[in-house]
Design a protein around this motif. Structure first.
Motif, PDB file in Angstrom:
ATOM      1  N   TYR A 166       3.072 -18.725  -8.707  1.00  8.08           N
ATOM      2  CA  TYR A 166       1.629 -18.564  -8.919  1.00  8.08           C
ATOM      3  C   TYR A 166       1.189 -17.114  -8.729  1.00  8.08           C
ATOM      4  O   TYR A 166       0.022 -16.781  -8.959  1.00  8.08           O
ATOM      5  N   VAL A 167       2.099 -16.263  -8.286  1.00  9.94           N
ATOM      6  CA  VAL A 167       1.760 -14.882  -7.941  1.00  9.94           C
ATOM      7  C   VAL A 167       2.178 -13.976  -9.095  1.00  9.94           C
ATOM      8  O   VAL A 167       3.360 -13.910  -9.440  1.00  9.94           O
ATOM      9  N   PRO A 168       1.217 -13.258  -9.726  1.00  9.37           N
ATOM     10  CA  PRO A 168       1.501 -12.593 -11.000  1.00  9.37           C
ATOM     11  C   PRO A 168       2.213 -11.250 -10.936  1.00  9.37           C
ATOM     12  O   PRO A 168       2.681 -10.761 -11.976  1.00  9.37           O
ATOM     13  N   GLY A 169       2.311 -10.590  -9.772  1.00  8.28           N
ATOM     14  CA  GLY A 169       2.913  -9.261  -9.782  1.00  8.28           C
ATOM     15  C   GLY A 169       3.129  -8.689  -8.400  1.00  8.28           C
ATOM     16  O   GLY A 169       2.909  -9.357  -7.376  1.00  8.28           O
ATOM     17  N   PRO A 170       3.547  -7.429  -8.315  1.00  9.73           N
ATOM     18  CA  PRO A 170       3.913  -6.814  -7.031  1.00  9.73           C
ATOM     19  C   PRO A 170       2.753  -6.639  -6.054  1.00  9.73           C
ATOM     20  O   PRO A 170       2.949  -6.742  -4.838  1.00  9.73           O
ATOM     21  N   LEU A 171       1.548  -6.378  -6.558  1.00  7.19           N
ATOM     22  CA  LEU A 171       0.413  -6.175  -5.660  1.00  7.19           C
ATOM     23  C   LEU A 171       0.056  -7.474  -4.933  1.00  7.19           C
ATOM     24  O   LEU A 171      -0.170  -7.482  -3.721  1.00  7.19           O
ATOM     25  N   SER A 172      -0.001  -8.573  -5.666  1.00  6.78           N
ATOM     26  CA  SER A 172      -0.313  -9.856  -5.046  1.00  6.78           C
ATOM     27  C   SER A 172       0.855 -10.360  -4.205  1.00  6.78           C
ATOM     28  O   SER A 172       0.660 -11.009  -3.178  1.00  6.78           O
ATOM     29  N   THR A 173       2.086 -10.060  -4.615  1.00 12.06           N
ATOM     30  CA  THR A 173       3.251 -10.427  -3.803  1.00 12.06           C
ATOM     31  C   THR A 173       3.203  -9.734  -2.458  1.00 12.06           C
ATOM     32  O   THR A 173       3.495 -10.329  -1.409  1.00 12.06           O
ATOM     33  N   GLU A 174       2.821  -8.471  -2.456  1.00 10.31           N
ATOM     34  CA  GLU A 174       2.673  -7.717  -1.204  1.00 10.31           C
ATOM     35  C   GLU A 174       1.692  -8.396  -0.270  1.00 10.31           C
ATOM     36  O   GLU A 174       1.944  -8.542   0.933  1.00 10.31           O
ATOM     37  N   GLN A 175       0.566  -8.849  -0.802  1.00 14.70           N
ATOM     38  CA  GLN A 175      -0.444  -9.495   0.043  1.00 14.70           C
ATOM     39  C   GLN A 175       0.023 -10.870   0.525  1.00 14.70           C
ATOM     40  O   GLN A 175      -0.382 -11.313   1.603  1.00 14.70           O
ATOM     41  N   MET A 176       0.887 -11.535  -0.227  1.00 14.35           N
ATOM     42  CA  MET A 176       1.448 -12.805   0.254  1.00 14.35           C
ATOM     43  C   MET A 176       2.339 -12.562   1.467  1.00 14.35           C
ATOM     44  O   MET A 176       2.335 -13.335   2.425  1.00 14.35           O
TER      45      MET A 176
END
Length: 373
Positions: A60-70
């Motif tokens: 559900y996570v579209p890319g590196p920026l959102s992955t970082e916040q996860m």
């Protein structure tokens, strides 16, 4: 230090299920990686985001920026209890059963963990932080603080990834060794007051928790697919050996005088860098394999005062079996450390603020030290 920082922003607390539904909604809305990351920055979890659930949400996570916040959400929730649905619906053992589990844990620490040989390993530390500021000394009426907005705008309030650092480490008898020649770089130089160190010594905190008489049954919990018995503990300051030691904070002192002759004033100040050192009460949790007594996780929370330069130090250490040569030892695998500090110390030339740092540490490549081979 007696000032109270007025919050201009507060994260919305949500459950892990609400996080999942938020990610699904953002995906259905075809939101960009940047938009999803921004939304994740605005929430705080009320439950633990386990690594298994984190991996399950990856699509559900579209890319590196959102992955970082996860990863930030995982680390910041590391000391919390998991969702109620994930807690085994098993009755608590009776008092005799609880004592038996604790006795096995003591045996594990003394007869196994403390007998671990001299080992080497590689430790990789990832650092996430909000509000980076750099402070130098100041003198006179003009503050010498670089990279600071003259309008005193608030620094970035969101956690962001600052980088990783890998270094060799050694341990012996279950204690990570601190190199005697390790250079100490003041915070004023590198913008960092802590390196997410090895944390409390397992044998010491177990001994203090048992001696303090504040060791109580808490719940069952599933860790790495296996049921673990969770006990809470508390150690008061008189019996504590929990040392909080951070370097370094600016301390401003008046070094001049004010004169009225010819309507001129001479204000002089000087800033020195001093460490913050104290021994504090602490509390936390032990996660114990009820069959073997193996401690698979430890959580510690230092009890600091709001007037201290360090407001928070929460740590979780996960342990697991590691094959070294032809033997298997239980060793630290991962840890999370979450801190809150007052980076400006009592430097009244700078605005009062707090800084939060998350350290995520991974150990790998355990080997017998050369002398042990």
């Amino acid at each position: 230090m007696l000032m109270t920082a007025m919050p201009v922003w507060a994260a919305k607390k949500i459950t892990v299920e609400e996080l999942k539904q938020t990610l699904i909604s953002l995906q259905q809305g075809k939101k960009s990686d940047e938009e999803v990351a921004l939304r994740l920055k605005e929430v705080e979890l009320s439950e633990e985001l386990t690594s298994g659930v984190l991996n399950g949400l990856a699509h559900y996570v579209p890319g590196p920026l959102s992955t970082e916040q996860m990863y930030v959400l995982e680390g910041r929730s590391a000391i919390l209890a998991p969702p109620a649905a994930d807690i085994p619906a098993v009755p608590a053992p009776d008092l005799t059963g609880q004592k038996a589990i604790l006795a096995k844990a003591v045996d594990f620490v003394t007869k196994n963990y403390m007998q671990n040989p001299h080992l080497t390993a590689s430790r990789t530390t990832a650092r996430f932080q909000d509000g980076v500021e750099n402070i130098r000394t100041n003198s006179g009426m003009t503050s010498n603080i670089p990279n600071t907005d003259r309008n005193w705008n608030l620094p970035n309030m969101f956690f962001r990834f600052l980088g990783t650092h890998s270094e060799p480490v050694e341990s012996e008898k279950g204690i990570e060794l601190i190199p005697a020649n390790k250079p100490k770089v003041p915070w004023g130089v590198n913008g960092q007051v802590s390196e997410g160190g090895p944390g409390p010594i397992l044998s010491v905190i177990l001994q203090q928790a048992a001696a303090g008489g504040k060791l109580n049954w808490l719940r069952w919990e599933t860790v790495n697919g296996k049921q673990a018995a969770v006990f809470s503990f508390a150690v008061d300051k008189k019996k504590s050996q929990y040392a909080v030691n951070y370097c370094c904070f600016p301390v401003t002192q008046d070094a001049g005088r004010m004169g009225y002759e010819h309507t001129e004033a001479n204000f002089q100040t000087g800033t020195n860098w001093k460490p913050f050192k104290t021994v504090v009460a602490f509390h936390g949790e032990f996660f114990i394999d009820p069959e073997t007594g193996t401690i698979v996780r430890v959580i510690t929370q230092a009890e600091l005062k709001p007037t201290d330069f360090v407001h928070q130090e929460d740590m979780r250490i996960d342990y697991g079996p590691v094959a070294v040569g032809d033997k298997t030892y239980v060793l630290p695998l991962d840890s999370f450390t979450l801190t809150e500090v007052v980076p400006n110390g009592d430097n009244y030339a700078a605005r009062y603020s707090v800084r939060h740092t998350l350290f995520s540490v991974t150990y790998k490549d355990y080997r017998l030290a050369p002398a042990q081979k």
